[in-house]
Design a protein around this motif. Structure first.
Motif, PDB file in Angstrom:
ATOM      1  N   ARG A 126       0.805  -1.220   0.000  1.00 35.24           N
ATOM      2  CA  ARG A 126       0.000   0.000   0.000  1.00 35.24           C
ATOM      3  C   ARG A 126       0.838   1.271   0.000  1.00 35.24           C
ATOM      4  N   SER A 127       0.236   2.301  -0.590  1.00 32.69           N
ATOM      5  CA  SER A 127       0.838   3.628  -0.491  1.00 32.69           C
ATOM      6  C   SER A 127       0.573   4.169   0.911  1.00 32.69           C
ATOM      7  N   GLY A 128       1.376   5.140   1.324  1.00 30.55           N
ATOM      8  CA  GLY A 128       1.196   5.740   2.642  1.00 30.55           C
ATOM      9  C   GLY A 128       0.249   6.916   2.635  1.00 30.55           C
ATOM     10  N   GLU A 129      -0.113   7.377   1.443  1.00 29.35           N
ATOM     11  CA  GLU A 129      -1.034   8.504   1.276  1.00 29.35           C
ATOM     12  C   GLU A 129      -1.647   8.384  -0.120  1.00 29.35           C
ATOM     13  N   PRO A 130      -2.665   9.186  -0.425  1.00 27.12           N
ATOM     14  CA  PRO A 130      -3.223   9.127  -1.779  1.00 27.12           C
ATOM     15  C   PRO A 130      -2.160   9.477  -2.825  1.00 27.12           C
ATOM     16  N   VAL A 131      -2.153   8.729  -3.930  1.00 26.60           N
ATOM     17  CA  VAL A 131      -1.180   8.941  -4.999  1.00 26.60           C
ATOM     18  C   VAL A 131      -1.899   9.056  -6.341  1.00 26.60           C
ATOM     19  N   ALA A 132      -1.188   9.599  -7.328  1.00 27.51           N
ATOM     20  CA  ALA A 132      -1.751   9.803  -8.661  1.00 27.51           C
ATOM     21  C   ALA A 132      -1.369   8.700  -9.629  1.00 27.51           C
ATOM     22  N   ALA A 133      -0.322   7.936  -9.274  1.00 28.18           N
ATOM     23  CA  ALA A 133       0.149   6.880 -10.176  1.00 28.18           C
ATOM     24  C   ALA A 133       1.015   5.896  -9.407  1.00 28.18           C
ATOM     25  N   VAL A 134       1.215   4.744 -10.037  1.00 27.33           N
ATOM     26  CA  VAL A 134       2.135   3.735  -9.508  1.00 27.33           C
ATOM     27  C   VAL A 134       3.034   3.310 -10.663  1.00 27.33           C
ATOM     28  N   LEU A 135       4.312   3.228 -10.383  1.00 31.24           N
ATOM     29  CA  LEU A 135       5.311   2.787 -11.349  1.00 31.24           C
ATOM     30  C   LEU A 135       5.880   1.463 -10.871  1.00 31.24           C
TER      31      LEU A 135
END
Length: 169
Positions: A140-149
């Motif tokens: 999981r991300s630690g906060e909202p994100v715009a993309a994943v690479l």
């Protein structure tokens, strides 16, 4: 469908299902030849996804990659599953329509990956390094994100890529 009608429509159906238009012509291009940028935009991966350039800037270093663009929910759900290799200069980018908490798993993913969470300003929020193939544990991300690479496992550390670095595509 039968006979001529069936075979006459097949190429058109194939092109429409792959998202290709079959034509490079555009206003101002009178010689019928595609420009270099037009040819690059039409490049597809073996999985049928569009290939785009992506860079990660880490301090004074810029690292260049060619990544597959996973835009649709179906493309994003499949991701890099079932792949047996990923070249060091390749990867996949998952852009989201809106920022969100991202959660990935490695089900049916044969190779370890670095999963890099990218904020809307292009900075790296965090990196899940060398994720475990076939794992059902959420990453999981630690906060909202715009993309994943996603890059080959260990590549981020090898290049010195870390949180705060800038991703552009």
């Amino acid at each position: 469908m039968t006979g001529f009608f069936k075979y006459a429509l097949w190429p058109a159906l194939l092109l429409s299902s792959t998202g290709l238009t079959g034509c490079y012509a555009q206003a101002g291009n009178t010689d019928g030849k595609a420009s270099q940028s037009q040819r690059e935009e039409s490049k597809l991966s073996e999985a049928g996804l569009r290939l785009i350039p992506l860079t990660v800037t880490s301090g004074t270093e810029t690292h260049s990659f060619t990544v597959e663009l996973a835009k649709t929910s179906q493309e994003q759900a499949r991701g890099l599953m079932f792949r047996t290799e990923l070249a060091p200069d390749r990867g996949m980018i998952f852009p989201f329509v809106q920022e969100r908490m991202a959660s990935f798993w490695m089900k049916n993913t044969v190779i370890p990956l670095d999963i890099i969470f990218v904020r809307s300003d292009g900075t790296i929020e965090s990196i899940a390094a060398n994720t475990t193939p076939y794992s059902l544990d959420p990453v999981r991300s630690g906060e909202p994100v715009a993309a994943v690479l996603e890059l080959a496992g260990g590549r981020a550390a090898e290049l010195g890529i870390s949180a705060g670095d800038k991703v552009e595509w």
